[in-house]
Design a protein around this motif. Sequence first.
Motif, PDB file in Angstrom:
ATOM      1  N   ILE A  47      -0.726  20.688   5.499  1.00 11.59           N
ATOM      2  CA  ILE A  47      -1.973  20.031   5.910  1.00 11.59           C
ATOM      3  C   ILE A  47      -2.106  18.616   5.370  1.00 11.59           C
ATOM      4  N   VAL A  48      -1.228  18.227   4.457  1.00 11.20           N
ATOM      5  CA  VAL A  48      -1.267  16.875   3.904  1.00 11.20           C
ATOM      6  C   VAL A  48       0.177  16.439   3.657  1.00 11.20           C
ATOM      7  N   GLU A  49       0.460  15.176   3.869  1.00 13.15           N
ATOM      8  CA  GLU A  49       1.833  14.713   3.714  1.00 13.15           C
ATOM      9  C   GLU A  49       2.263  14.777   2.250  1.00 13.15           C
ATOM     10  N   VAL A  64      -2.633   2.632   1.392  1.00 10.90           N
ATOM     11  CA  VAL A  64      -1.799   3.619   0.700  1.00 10.90           C
ATOM     12  C   VAL A  64      -0.599   3.918   1.576  1.00 10.90           C
ATOM     13  N   GLU A  65       0.591   3.938   0.980  1.00 12.98           N
ATOM     14  CA  GLU A  65       1.794   4.230   1.735  1.00 12.98           C
ATOM     15  C   GLU A  65       2.638   5.242   0.985  1.00 12.98           C
ATOM     16  N   THR A  66       3.391   6.023   1.723  1.00 13.78           N
ATOM     17  CA  THR A  66       4.340   6.957   1.128  1.00 13.78           C
ATOM     18  C   THR A  66       5.720   6.653   1.681  1.00 13.78           C
ATOM     19  N   LEU A  67       6.697   6.621   0.787  1.00 13.98           N
ATOM     20  CA  LEU A  67       8.080   6.348   1.156  1.00 13.98           C
ATOM     21  C   LEU A  67       8.902   7.589   0.873  1.00 13.98           C
ATOM     22  N   ALA A  68       9.691   8.010   1.856  1.00 11.06           N
ATOM     23  CA  ALA A  68      10.468   9.229   1.721  1.00 11.06           C
ATOM     24  C   ALA A  68      11.945   8.917   1.870  1.00 11.06           C
ATOM     25  N   ASP A  69      12.775   9.897   1.491  1.00 13.30           N
ATOM     26  CA  ASP A  69      14.213   9.767   1.687  1.00 13.30           C
ATOM     27  C   ASP A  69      14.518   9.520   3.159  1.00 13.30           C
ATOM     28  N   ALA A  70      15.488   8.647   3.396  1.00 11.21           N
ATOM     29  CA  ALA A  70      15.893   8.401   4.774  1.00 11.21           C
ATOM     30  C   ALA A  70      16.561   9.636   5.381  1.00 11.21           C
ATOM     31  N   THR A 130       4.570   7.474  -3.661  1.00  8.20           N
ATOM     32  CA  THR A 130       3.259   7.067  -3.149  1.00  8.20           C
ATOM     33  C   THR A 130       2.836   5.805  -3.866  1.00  8.20           C
ATOM     34  N   ARG A 131       2.431   4.803  -3.090  1.00  9.13           N
ATOM     35  CA  ARG A 131       2.005   3.525  -3.670  1.00  9.13           C
ATOM     36  C   ARG A 131       0.681   3.094  -3.052  1.00  9.13           C
ATOM     37  N   ARG A 132      -0.148   2.501  -3.896  1.00  9.29           N
ATOM     38  CA  ARG A 132      -1.443   1.977  -3.428  1.00  9.29           C
ATOM     39  C   ARG A 132      -1.514   0.493  -3.725  1.00  9.29           C
ATOM     40  N   PHE A 133      -2.019  -0.255  -2.755  1.00  9.42           N
ATOM     41  CA  PHE A 133      -2.196  -1.691  -2.904  1.00  9.42           C
ATOM     42  C   PHE A 133      -3.647  -2.050  -2.592  1.00  9.42           C
ATOM     43  N   ILE A 134      -4.134  -3.088  -3.241  1.00  7.97           N
ATOM     44  CA  ILE A 134      -5.442  -3.627  -2.882  1.00  7.97           C
ATOM     45  C   ILE A 134      -5.284  -5.112  -2.607  1.00  7.97           C
ATOM     46  N   ARG A 135      -5.865  -5.543  -1.521  1.00  3.36           N
ATOM     47  CA  ARG A 135      -5.789  -6.949  -1.114  1.00  3.36           C
ATOM     48  C   ARG A 135      -7.141  -7.603  -1.344  1.00  3.36           C
ATOM     49  N   THR A 136      -7.162  -8.595  -2.240  1.00  2.00           N
ATOM     50  CA  THR A 136      -8.388  -9.299  -2.594  1.00  2.00           C
ATOM     51  C   THR A 136      -8.133 -10.799  -2.559  1.00  2.00           C
ATOM     52  N   ASN A 137      -8.957 -11.504  -1.818  1.00  2.00           N
ATOM     53  CA  ASN A 137      -8.844 -12.974  -1.713  1.00  2.00           C
ATOM     54  C   ASN A 137      -7.431 -13.412  -1.352  1.00  2.00           C
ATOM     55  N   GLY A 138      -6.825 -12.693  -0.414  1.00  3.87           N
ATOM     56  CA  GLY A 138      -5.501 -13.050   0.063  1.00  3.87           C
ATOM     57  C   GLY A 138      -4.358 -12.626  -0.834  1.00  3.87           C
ATOM     58  N   LYS A 139      -4.640 -11.956  -1.953  1.00  4.39           N
ATOM     59  CA  LYS A 139      -3.607 -11.541  -2.902  1.00  4.39           C
ATOM     60  C   LYS A 139      -3.511 -10.015  -2.921  1.00  4.39           C
ATOM     61  N   THR A 140      -2.293  -9.505  -2.808  1.00  2.25           N
ATOM     62  CA  THR A 140      -2.058  -8.067  -2.796  1.00  2.25           C
ATOM     63  C   THR A 140      -1.486  -7.620  -4.138  1.00  2.25           C
ATOM     64  N   GLU A 141      -2.075  -6.564  -4.715  1.00  7.64           N
ATOM     65  CA  GLU A 141      -1.633  -6.060  -6.010  1.00  7.64           C
ATOM     66  C   GLU A 141      -1.324  -4.571  -5.917  1.00  7.64           C
ATOM     67  N   SER A 166       1.446   3.807  -8.431  1.00  2.67           N
ATOM     68  CA  SER A 166       2.797   4.116  -7.966  1.00  2.67           C
ATOM     69  C   SER A 166       3.252   5.394  -8.644  1.00  2.67           C
ATOM     70  N   ARG A 167       3.678   6.353  -7.837  1.00  2.00           N
ATOM     71  CA  ARG A 167       4.149   7.614  -8.412  1.00  2.00           C
ATOM     72  C   ARG A 167       5.305   8.148  -7.581  1.00  2.00           C
ATOM     73  N   ARG A 168       6.353   8.526  -8.265  1.00  2.00           N
ATOM     74  CA  ARG A 168       7.558   9.067  -7.653  1.00  2.00           C
ATOM     75  C   ARG A 168       7.601  10.563  -7.909  1.00  2.00           C
ATOM     76  N   GLU A 169       7.788  11.380  -6.854  1.00  2.00           N
ATOM     77  CA  GLU A 169       7.724  12.828  -6.991  1.00  2.00           C
ATOM     78  C   GLU A 169       8.877  13.503  -6.255  1.00  2.00           C
ATOM     79  N   THR A 170       9.217  14.687  -6.728  1.00  2.00           N
ATOM     80  CA  THR A 170      10.326  15.449  -6.170  1.00  2.00           C
ATOM     81  C   THR A 170       9.824  16.796  -5.678  1.00  2.00           C
ATOM     82  N   TYR A 171      10.276  17.181  -4.463  1.00  2.00           N
ATOM     83  CA  TYR A 171       9.894  18.465  -3.880  1.00  2.00           C
ATOM     84  C   TYR A 171      11.158  19.228  -3.475  1.00  2.00           C
ATOM     85  N   LEU A 172      11.176  20.519  -3.766  1.00  2.00           N
ATOM     86  CA  LEU A 172      12.216  21.393  -3.250  1.00  2.00           C
ATOM     87  C   LEU A 172      11.780  21.912  -1.891  1.00  2.00           C
TER      88      LEU A 172
END
Length: 643
Positions: A548-550, A603-609, A619-630, A634-640
Amino acid sequence: MPYICKNPWTTLYIWGNGNVTHCCYSNVGSLGNINETPLLDIWRGPKLNFVRENMAQGNYLQAGCEYFCRSYRWNKFYGSKNTAAIPEGLGRVEELPPAWAEDGPGILGFGIDWDCNLRCRHCLSSRKGKGVKQEDFHTLRTFTEKSRFLRFMGGEFTINKDCLSMLKELGTWEAQPIVFFSTNGQTPIASVMPYCGGLKGLHLKFSLEGLNSDYEHIRTGASWDVFERNLDEAAAIFVAKRAEGKDWRLYLNFCVMKSNFRNLPSIIQYAVKKDLPLVLNTINGMRHIDENMFMYSAACLPKEEIQQIAERCRAILGEARQYCFKNELVTHLDYILRSANDKKLRLPHRALQLWTLFVKGRAADLSMYAFYRLSMNPTAFLSYVYRKIRGKISTPAIRFKTARRIIANTEDILRGWAWNYSVTKAGNQEANEFRHRIGEFQLPIKERGELGVENKNRISNMRLACEAIDMLVLQPGQIFSMRKVIGEPVAQKGYKPGPVIIRGKLSSSVGGGLCQISTVLFNAALQANIRILEKHNHSVDLWGKDRIVELGRDAAYTYELKDLKFRNDMAAPVLIRISADGGKKLVCAELYCSSPLAGEVTVETLADAKPGEVKHIETRRFIRTNGKTELTYSRRETYLSRS
């Protein structure tokens, strides 16, 4: 947003015994061993992910950083106000981006034999320890070819036969990283050109710790005349290589300590005259009780003298308008001066001398560094000691609830969280003051045939949890913890048997089903740019495509072991609204604030190709304020995969 060290995202070092680290200074220790675990699994593993997660949030000490590390000090001195002019390692070459390299590190380091042709005052090497084996060098060729930089560490490379053999082979490859070295300048570069000549890129630091007799005093067994002759010869060779279109760069390196600090203006003048980049480093090593002016007050020069030397250095740089490395060296100099004026261990010199009579070698370094950490920050020191002890005793054999609660509560005290948990709820009238919704997330409650009667039980459990959480207010600085708010989900509170995952298998336990509550709360906090303090994923991708959730967006919860914690770091209070509607088959969490969110969150999630039996998700989260993205999470996780 704090300045983030890039090593956890870019770098792995392989040492002669097979151990792998991401940094020379981190007290996290070995991330794994290539003789036991594939390098890619180490790169994607939970230990390095722990470092990345804390680093992304600016938790340097939690990430295992040491006070004397350049990155830690940079963050302390400058924060995010300036672009980092002191990249980690590599002699101040161009920076690498902190982006995740899924297929391996951008910087790869190999330890070589610690053989050297000198015995220098500031070297603490035991001259023992073998370098990376030739067969390991060949095995890791795939990673070496993909990396941008290859760094060799330990001893003097020009007299190391194994290292020179590796260089000669490397020069025949079509895909080559840029190679980085340091040298003491006592071997003519022309003599090693048969080994290095084929390299497409070579960045070399000539390390000088003084001029003329001062150089020879510190670099015991060296000759200043030989150094200068070899430096001039190397400069001509590097000019010729650049003319061929190769990336060959020459640097000067200067390790600053008490015995050569007064010569700093002359060193800068020498670099300007040669028109070579000068890299300034602080000397490290706690056994340097006579030289380490950056960590011992007894070894530091008077502040008035430091100021006078600083003024002379700045005057030289002010006149050196055409110097190739002027802007960078101005920054390095400022960093060195700030380090010299930073807080130090105030133990009498006689006491330090007495201590070194009884405690030798590595034990002396560790014990005196413990004194230093204790003087800098007693709470952080206790947390450091606790973390080391916890790593020894928190084994799978210790599964008792009481023991786990003691560990968790001790962690809360050492981190300063224990007194910041919120248990206060808002009334209906107070809730009206929270006009701006800053985070929202909802999930369907799916009927799963294999759960049977537990489908209804888990909905009942979720409702009880929502009742405990709904209308909770987090004042600025306060922390939300599911464990603290819900308490232990037991039958006496009305909780029923529900589905849980134990050792990768679907099972049943009282209070099961609450992971859906922690998941919607975690995702709502992500959208609201709330600081995530603790979050755990499920060990197994149990439901596969029917989930039900990625992956990466789930948050596991078990009372004894896994909690969800986040903190309100905003200037205004935050209201939590959450509900589980069995009729609509929906769980929804919303976060409200009296003021709107200052920026746009993605929010974006990057998976194995190529997903296999093990899935690696970031999973990474960014916030864009006044034209600057920070980057703010960031969290890296492993699933069987489900069996």
